[in-house]
Design a protein around this motif. Structure first.
Motif, mmCIF file in Angstrom:
data_model
loop_
_atom_site.group_PDB
_atom_site.id
_atom_site.type_symbol
_atom_site.label_atom_id
_atom_site.label_comp_id
_atom_site.label_asym_id
_atom_site.label_seq_id
_atom_site.Cartn_x
_atom_site.Cartn_y
_atom_site.Cartn_z
ATOM 1 N N THR A 17 0.830 -1.204 0.000
ATOM 2 C CA THR A 17 0.000 0.000 0.000
ATOM 3 C C THR A 17 0.863 1.251 0.000
ATOM 4 O OG1 THR A 17 -1.770 -1.174 1.142
ATOM 5 C CG2 THR A 17 -1.813 1.234 1.246
ATOM 6 N N ASP A 18 1.885 1.268 0.830
ATOM 7 C CA ASP A 18 2.781 2.424 0.885
ATOM 8 C C ASP A 18 3.468 2.653 -0.465
ATOM 9 O OD1 ASP A 18 2.080 2.715 3.548
ATOM 10 O OD2 ASP A 18 3.940 1.812 4.313
ATOM 11 N N ARG A 19 3.930 1.578 -1.075
ATOM 12 C CA ARG A 19 4.614 1.697 -2.367
ATOM 13 C C ARG A 19 3.653 2.162 -3.458
ATOM 14 N NH1 ARG A 19 8.503 -2.939 -4.557
ATOM 15 N NH2 ARG A 19 9.570 -2.201 -2.723
ATOM 16 N N LEU A 20 2.461 1.558 -3.491
ATOM 17 C CA LEU A 20 1.470 1.938 -4.495
ATOM 18 C C LEU A 20 1.011 3.377 -4.300
ATOM 19 C CD1 LEU A 20 -0.273 1.068 -6.892
ATOM 20 C CD2 LEU A 20 -1.968 0.245 -5.221
ATOM 21 N N ALA A 22 2.668 5.831 -2.976
ATOM 22 C CA ALA A 22 3.746 6.723 -3.415
ATOM 23 C C ALA A 22 3.778 6.821 -4.937
ATOM 24 C CB ALA A 22 5.090 6.234 -2.879
ATOM 25 N N ALA A 23 3.626 5.696 -5.606
ATOM 26 C CA ALA A 23 3.660 5.696 -7.074
ATOM 27 C C ALA A 23 2.498 6.484 -7.667
ATOM 28 C CB ALA A 23 3.636 4.256 -7.597
ATOM 29 N N LEU A 24 1.358 6.476 -6.969
ATOM 30 C CA LEU A 24 0.169 7.175 -7.472
ATOM 31 C C LEU A 24 -0.009 8.560 -6.856
ATOM 32 C CD1 LEU A 24 -2.321 4.154 -7.450
ATOM 33 C CD2 LEU A 24 -1.103 5.135 -9.410
ATOM 34 N N HIS A 25 0.981 8.988 -6.058
ATOM 35 C CA HIS A 25 0.943 10.305 -5.409
ATOM 36 C C HIS A 25 -0.290 10.450 -4.526
ATOM 37 C CE1 HIS A 25 4.297 11.300 -7.962
ATOM 38 N NE2 HIS A 25 3.578 10.909 -8.999
ATOM 39 N N VAL A 26 -0.534 9.406 -3.732
ATOM 40 C CA VAL A 26 -1.642 9.375 -2.786
ATOM 41 C C VAL A 26 -1.060 9.363 -1.379
ATOM 42 C CG1 VAL A 26 -3.513 7.909 -1.901
ATOM 43 C CG2 VAL A 26 -3.191 8.163 -4.363
ATOM 44 N N ASP A 27 -1.694 10.077 -0.466
ATOM 45 C CA ASP A 27 -1.271 10.086 0.928
ATOM 46 C C ASP A 27 -1.590 8.727 1.544
ATOM 47 O OD1 ASP A 27 -0.848 10.476 3.640
ATOM 48 O OD2 ASP A 27 -2.152 12.237 3.793
ATOM 49 N N ALA A 28 -0.574 7.935 1.812
ATOM 50 C CA ALA A 28 -0.770 6.581 2.327
ATOM 51 C C ALA A 28 -1.458 6.575 3.685
ATOM 52 C CB ALA A 28 0.571 5.844 2.417
ATOM 53 N N SER A 29 -1.381 7.673 4.415
ATOM 54 C CA SER A 29 -2.032 7.718 5.726
ATOM 55 C C SER A 29 -3.553 7.695 5.613
ATOM 56 C CB SER A 29 -1.584 8.946 6.517
ATOM 57 O OG SER A 29 -2.138 10.134 5.965
ATOM 58 N N VAL A 31 -5.110 5.503 3.897
ATOM 59 C CA VAL A 31 -5.488 4.118 3.611
ATOM 60 C C VAL A 31 -5.305 3.264 4.863
ATOM 61 C CG1 VAL A 31 -5.100 2.125 2.121
ATOM 62 C CG2 VAL A 31 -4.713 4.444 1.230
ATOM 63 N N ASP A 32 -6.420 2.897 5.467
ATOM 64 C CA ASP A 32 -6.412 1.964 6.595
ATOM 65 C C ASP A 32 -6.626 0.576 5.990
ATOM 66 O OD1 ASP A 32 -7.192 0.219 8.657
ATOM 67 O OD2 ASP A 32 -8.071 1.855 9.823
ATOM 68 N N VAL A 33 -5.552 -0.164 5.849
ATOM 69 C CA VAL A 33 -5.595 -1.449 5.148
ATOM 70 C C VAL A 33 -6.645 -2.373 5.745
ATOM 71 C CG1 VAL A 33 -4.285 -3.541 4.586
ATOM 72 C CG2 VAL A 33 -3.211 -1.286 4.340
ATOM 73 N N ALA A 34 -6.681 -2.503 7.055
ATOM 74 C CA ALA A 34 -7.641 -3.408 7.697
ATOM 75 C C ALA A 34 -9.075 -2.972 7.410
ATOM 76 C CB ALA A 34 -7.392 -3.470 9.198
ATOM 77 N N ALA A 68 -9.911 14.105 -1.140
ATOM 78 C CA ALA A 68 -9.338 13.046 -0.314
ATOM 79 C C ALA A 68 -8.869 13.592 1.025
ATOM 80 C CB ALA A 68 -8.188 12.365 -1.053
ATOM 81 N N ASP A 69 -9.660 13.356 2.061
ATOM 82 C CA ASP A 69 -9.241 13.622 3.431
ATOM 83 C C ASP A 69 -9.802 12.506 4.298
ATOM 84 O OD1 ASP A 69 -11.940 14.290 4.339
ATOM 85 O OD2 ASP A 69 -11.659 16.220 3.363
ATOM 86 N N GLU A 70 -9.369 12.447 5.544
ATOM 87 C CA GLU A 70 -9.751 11.324 6.402
ATOM 88 C C GLU A 70 -11.261 11.196 6.558
ATOM 89 O OE1 GLU A 70 -7.653 10.835 10.122
ATOM 90 O OE2 GLU A 70 -5.851 11.661 9.219
ATOM 91 N N GLN A 71 -11.960 12.305 6.715
ATOM 92 C CA GLN A 71 -13.407 12.245 6.912
ATOM 93 C C GLN A 71 -14.119 11.756 5.654
ATOM 94 O OE1 GLN A 71 -15.015 12.692 9.924
ATOM 95 N NE2 GLN A 71 -16.572 11.645 8.735
ATOM 96 N N THR A 72 -13.677 12.225 4.488
ATOM 97 C CA THR A 72 -14.283 11.777 3.236
ATOM 98 C C THR A 72 -14.078 10.284 3.043
ATOM 99 O OG1 THR A 72 -13.969 13.951 2.239
ATOM 100 C CG2 THR A 72 -14.305 12.105 0.728
ATOM 101 N N VAL A 73 -12.874 9.812 3.296
ATOM 102 C CA VAL A 73 -12.595 8.378 3.168
ATOM 103 C C VAL A 73 -13.506 7.595 4.101
ATOM 104 C CG1 VAL A 73 -10.867 6.568 3.535
ATOM 105 C CG2 VAL A 73 -10.220 8.694 2.380
ATOM 106 N N ALA A 74 -13.611 8.029 5.357
ATOM 107 C CA ALA A 74 -14.459 7.335 6.328
ATOM 108 C C ALA A 74 -15.919 7.345 5.888
ATOM 109 C CB ALA A 74 -14.314 7.971 7.709
ATOM 110 N N ASP A 75 -16.391 8.488 5.392
ATOM 111 C CA ASP A 75 -17.783 8.597 4.947
ATOM 112 C C ASP A 75 -18.073 7.679 3.760
ATOM 113 O OD1 ASP A 75 -18.198 10.502 6.915
ATOM 114 O OD2 ASP A 75 -18.188 12.204 5.523
#
Length: 97
Positions: A17-20, A22-29, A31-34, A68-75
């Motif tokens: 996830t971290d590598r992907l 970075a490659a896609l210029h996305v803030d890895a933080s 992405v909550d993998v679980a 893309a922010d934490e609240q939007t992802v959660a929603d």
């Protein structure tokens, strides 16, 4: 040895996830993998297995369009969960944003 494929040898999903990200210029933080895997599992079990990647692809587009922010992802993930749970209970199982 665990039967969970997320724990399979060589399946370091956080590193992937971290590598992907970075490659896609996305803030890895963001992405909550679980959590993402749990939502995918709900879509797979409530709708159909192929619904998991499709649901998360659509969720990714929604996050990108909304900002893309934490609240939007959660929603968005909550909406996917709700839609999967409601599948079959009404015509679409999807609610408007």
């Amino acid at each position: 040895m665990s039967e969970d494929p997320r724990r399979a040898p060589g399946a370091d999903l956080q590193a992937w996830t971290d590598r992907l990200a970075a490659a896609l210029h996305v803030d890895a933080s963001l992405v909550d993998v679980a959590d993402v895997l749990d939502v995918a599992g709900e879509a797979a079990h409530q709708v159909a297995r192929p619904a998991a990647p499709l649901s998360l692809f659509v969720a990714g587009i929604a996050v990108g369009l909304r900002g893309a922010d934490e609240q939007t992802v959660a929603d968005v993930l909550a909406q996917v969960r709700a839609a999967a749970a409601a599948w079959g209970a009404d015509d679409t199982g999807v609610t408007a944003p």
